[in-house]
Design a protein around this motif. Structure first.
Motif, short mmCIF file in Angstrom:
data_model
loop_
_atom_site.label_atom_id
_atom_site.label_comp_id
_atom_site.label_asym_id
_atom_site.label_seq_id
_atom_site.Cartn_x
_atom_site.Cartn_y
_atom_site.Cartn_z
N SER A 1 -7.70 41.88 4.81
CA SER A 1 -6.87 41.67 6.01
C SER A 1 -7.16 40.30 6.59
O SER A 1 -8.29 39.80 6.53
CB SER A 1 -7.14 42.75 7.06
N LEU A 2 -6.14 39.72 7.20
CA LEU A 2 -6.25 38.44 7.89
C LEU A 2 -5.78 38.62 9.33
O LEU A 2 -4.86 39.40 9.60
CB LEU A 2 -5.39 37.37 7.21
N ALA A 3 -6.41 37.91 10.25
CA ALA A 3 -6.02 38.00 11.66
C ALA A 3 -6.09 36.63 12.31
O ALA A 3 -6.94 35.80 11.95
CB ALA A 3 -6.90 38.99 12.41
N ALA A 4 -5.21 36.39 13.27
CA ALA A 4 -5.20 35.15 14.05
C ALA A 4 -4.90 35.51 15.50
O ALA A 4 -4.05 36.37 15.78
CB ALA A 4 -4.15 34.17 13.52
N GLY A 5 -5.61 34.87 16.42
CA GLY A 5 -5.41 35.16 17.84
C GLY A 5 -5.46 33.91 18.69
O GLY A 5 -6.09 32.91 18.31
N VAL A 6 -4.82 33.96 19.86
CA VAL A 6 -4.78 32.81 20.75
C VAL A 6 -4.69 33.29 22.20
O VAL A 6 -4.13 34.37 22.48
CB VAL A 6 -3.57 31.89 20.41
N ARG A 7 -5.27 32.51 23.12
CA ARG A 7 -5.15 32.77 24.55
C ARG A 7 -4.88 31.45 25.25
O ARG A 7 -5.66 30.50 25.12
CB ARG A 7 -6.42 33.42 25.09
N LEU A 8 -3.77 31.37 25.99
CA LEU A 8 -3.33 30.12 26.60
C LEU A 8 -3.18 30.27 28.11
O LEU A 8 -2.78 31.34 28.60
CB LEU A 8 -1.98 29.68 26.01
N ASN A 9 -3.45 29.19 28.83
CA ASN A 9 -3.14 29.12 30.25
C ASN A 9 -1.72 28.60 30.41
O ASN A 9 -1.42 27.46 30.06
CB ASN A 9 -4.10 28.17 30.98
N VAL A 10 -0.84 29.43 30.90
CA VAL A 10 0.54 29.01 31.12
C VAL A 10 0.67 28.21 32.41
O VAL A 10 1.40 27.23 32.48
CB VAL A 10 1.47 30.24 31.16
N LEU A 11 -0.07 28.61 33.43
CA LEU A 11 -0.05 27.92 34.72
C LEU A 11 -1.48 27.53 35.09
O LEU A 11 -2.27 28.39 35.47
CB LEU A 11 0.55 28.81 35.81
N PRO A 12 -1.85 26.25 34.99
CA PRO A 12 -3.22 25.81 35.30
C PRO A 12 -3.46 25.70 36.81
O PRO A 12 -3.49 24.61 37.36
CB PRO A 12 -3.32 24.46 34.60
N ASP A 13 -3.60 26.82 37.46
CA ASP A 13 -3.78 26.86 38.91
C ASP A 13 -5.04 27.66 39.22
O ASP A 13 -5.29 28.70 38.61
CB ASP A 13 -2.56 27.53 39.56
N PRO A 14 -5.89 27.21 40.17
CA PRO A 14 -7.15 27.91 40.46
C PRO A 14 -6.99 29.22 41.20
O PRO A 14 -7.94 30.00 41.29
CB PRO A 14 -7.92 26.89 41.31
N VAL A 15 -5.82 29.49 41.76
CA VAL A 15 -5.58 30.73 42.49
C VAL A 15 -4.65 31.66 41.73
O VAL A 15 -4.91 32.85 41.59
CB VAL A 15 -5.00 30.44 43.90
N HIS A 16 -3.58 31.10 41.22
CA HIS A 16 -2.58 31.89 40.49
C HIS A 16 -2.80 31.69 38.98
O HIS A 16 -2.34 30.71 38.41
CB HIS A 16 -1.17 31.48 40.90
N PHE A 17 -3.50 32.64 38.37
CA PHE A 17 -3.77 32.56 36.94
C PHE A 17 -2.61 33.20 36.18
O PHE A 17 -2.27 34.36 36.41
CB PHE A 17 -5.05 33.32 36.59
N VAL A 18 -2.03 32.47 35.24
CA VAL A 18 -1.01 33.02 34.35
C VAL A 18 -1.44 32.69 32.93
O VAL A 18 -1.59 31.51 32.59
CB VAL A 18 0.39 32.45 34.63
N ASP A 19 -1.68 33.71 32.12
CA ASP A 19 -2.09 33.44 30.75
C ASP A 19 -1.25 34.23 29.76
O ASP A 19 -0.70 35.29 30.08
CB ASP A 19 -3.58 33.70 30.54
N LEU A 20 -1.15 33.68 28.56
CA LEU A 20 -0.41 34.28 27.46
C LEU A 20 -1.39 34.55 26.33
O LEU A 20 -2.13 33.65 25.92
CB LEU A 20 0.71 33.34 26.99
N ARG A 21 -1.39 35.79 25.84
CA ARG A 21 -2.30 36.18 24.76
C ARG A 21 -1.50 36.74 23.60
O ARG A 21 -0.49 37.42 23.80
CB ARG A 21 -3.30 37.24 25.24
N GLY A 22 -1.95 36.44 22.41
CA GLY A 22 -1.26 36.96 21.24
C GLY A 22 -2.20 37.10 20.06
O GLY A 22 -3.20 36.38 19.94
#
Length: 395
Positions: free
Chosen positions: A238-259
């Motif tokens: 099996s092979l796997a790949a993963g990523v976690r990104l900051n969509v909005l770089p703000d110190p109060v409002h965190f928005v992240d995308l994970r896949g």
């Protein structure tokens, strides 16, 4: 003479804390209590069921000691409440390992988290999207979710620049056909880039990216083994790949995308899915994505909302089997360490998988989660706390 005694007492008082710090280990105690009311109904049976659920509640102890060189030792032990319908009993030993580490290296031996998942998704429990977020253990009978998450491990990791992690690992997974077998039945490697927790406030766009390879040392049928010239062709890869990104770089409002995407090469002779063994050995592509908003007030998490979705497809299946999942949840911190959560999950299955696991399934959960992490005789900085060994969603 009196002055000498006073001076000696003063010097001893200065030395005593230093001696104690050398002798006493750093002690960490952490835990998580998860309680929820689960309302579940299935389309094919028309049944509706409301049940309490305490699974995944965990209590852990960690001891860390400085060695005579630049290395340090670490011992951890943790117990967990398994699912009510599992055959693991009332308590499950999820963690019991010894770890040696320095600034650039880490060696782990014992029972711990297997590296079958790269990204932690913001679900109530880590097994809420098990088939989509984990490399599945082909030795499992399908009754216990812990079969895919924990194993007896031997791992070596090298850390470069405190961000690049290279890991090689071997495991002994529980084999439901031979539960007393303790030989190595899996091996693999992982390469990952991860921003340290202490640097989270820099709000870099790329927080994590990883690739992994898994090889389960299981066997094919005798005809296929006879045709194969390479031993590796007789194992499940099996092979796997993963990523976690900051969509909005703000110190109060965190928005992240994970896949994460997981590709099981499977065995070519397994086309239909009649039982759980076929389910884990079929050629399959699983993906899961999540978009999360987290509000932090005064540098503390207050509430979050996340939307997740994924699919598990079987390209070689003649009945065009597939699985789809959708998750919507929200969590609010109502007090110190205490969170109130609401989650809705929808599962859709087609083809052979529908016959094996059931058709459309809806589940609504209202939950309370209490977590704590306490440290005594604090001596070290740390890459991860003991509580990070287990699933979390609001931090």
């Amino acid at each position: 003479m009196k002055k000498s005694l006073i001076l000696l007492s003063y010097l001893l008082s200065l030395l005593t804390p230093a001696v104690s710090a050398e002798v006493l280990p750093e002690i960490e105690i952490s835990g998580k209590g998860v309680t929820s009311a689960n309302l579940k109904w299935q389309a094919n049976t028309g049944t509706t069921r409301l049940t309490p659920d305490y699974s995944d509640s965990t209590l852990m102890l960690g001891l860390r000691q400085k060695l005579y060189s630049d290395w340090r030792s670490y011992f951890a032990m943790g117990v967990q409440l398994p699912d009510a319908d599992s055959n693991l009993g009332d308590l499950f030993l999820s963690q019991t390992f010894l770890q040696l580490e320095n600034q650039n290296q880490r060696i782990k031996v014992g029972r711990a988290n297997a590296q079958t998942s790269l990204v932690m998704f913001p679900t109530l429990r880590d097994d809420d999207a098990l088939s989509f977020a984990y490399v599945l253990n082909p030795f499992s009978g399908g009754k216990n979710t812990q079969d895919h998450q924990y194993a007896n491990v031997l791992e070596y990791s090298y850390v470069y620049d405190q961000r690049w992690w290279g890991t090689v690992h071997t495991e002994n997974f529980v084999d439901f056909k031979n539960p007393n077998a303790f030989g190595i039945n899996a091996l693999g490697g992982t390469l990952a880039y991860e921003v340290p927790a202490s640097q989270i406030w820099n709000r870099e766009v790329l927080q994590y990216a990883g690739l992994s390879f898994y090889n389960f040392l299981t066997e094919r049928d005798q005809a296929q083994q006879a045709q194969s010239l390479q031993p590796i062709d007789n194992s499940l890869r099996s092979l796997a790949a993963g990523v976690r990104l900051n969509v909005l770089p703000d110190p109060v409002h965190f928005v992240d995308l994970r896949g994460q995407a997981t590709y099981n090469l499977g065995f070519s002779e397994v086309t239909g899915i009649e039982d759980y063994s076929d389910y884990t050995r079929s050629n399959a592509l699983a993906t899961l994505w999540s978009l999360r908003y987290l509000h932090r007030r005064l540098e503390r998490p207050l509430f979050q909302v996340s939307l997740s979705g994924g699919a598990r497809l079987y390209p070689n299946n003649p009945s065009q089997s597939s699985e789809w999942i959708g998750l919507l949840n929200g969590f609010y911190r109502i007090g110190e360490n205490l969170d109130l959560g609401l989650q809705y999950r929808y599962l859709n299955r087609q083809g052979d998988v529908k016959s094996l696991l059931g058709s459309d399934e809806h589940r609504v959960q209202v939950a309370l989660v209490y977590s704590f992490d306490m440290r005594f005789f604090d001596q070290f900085d740390d890459r991860n706390s003991l509580l990070n060994l287990e699933h979390s969603y609001l931090k």
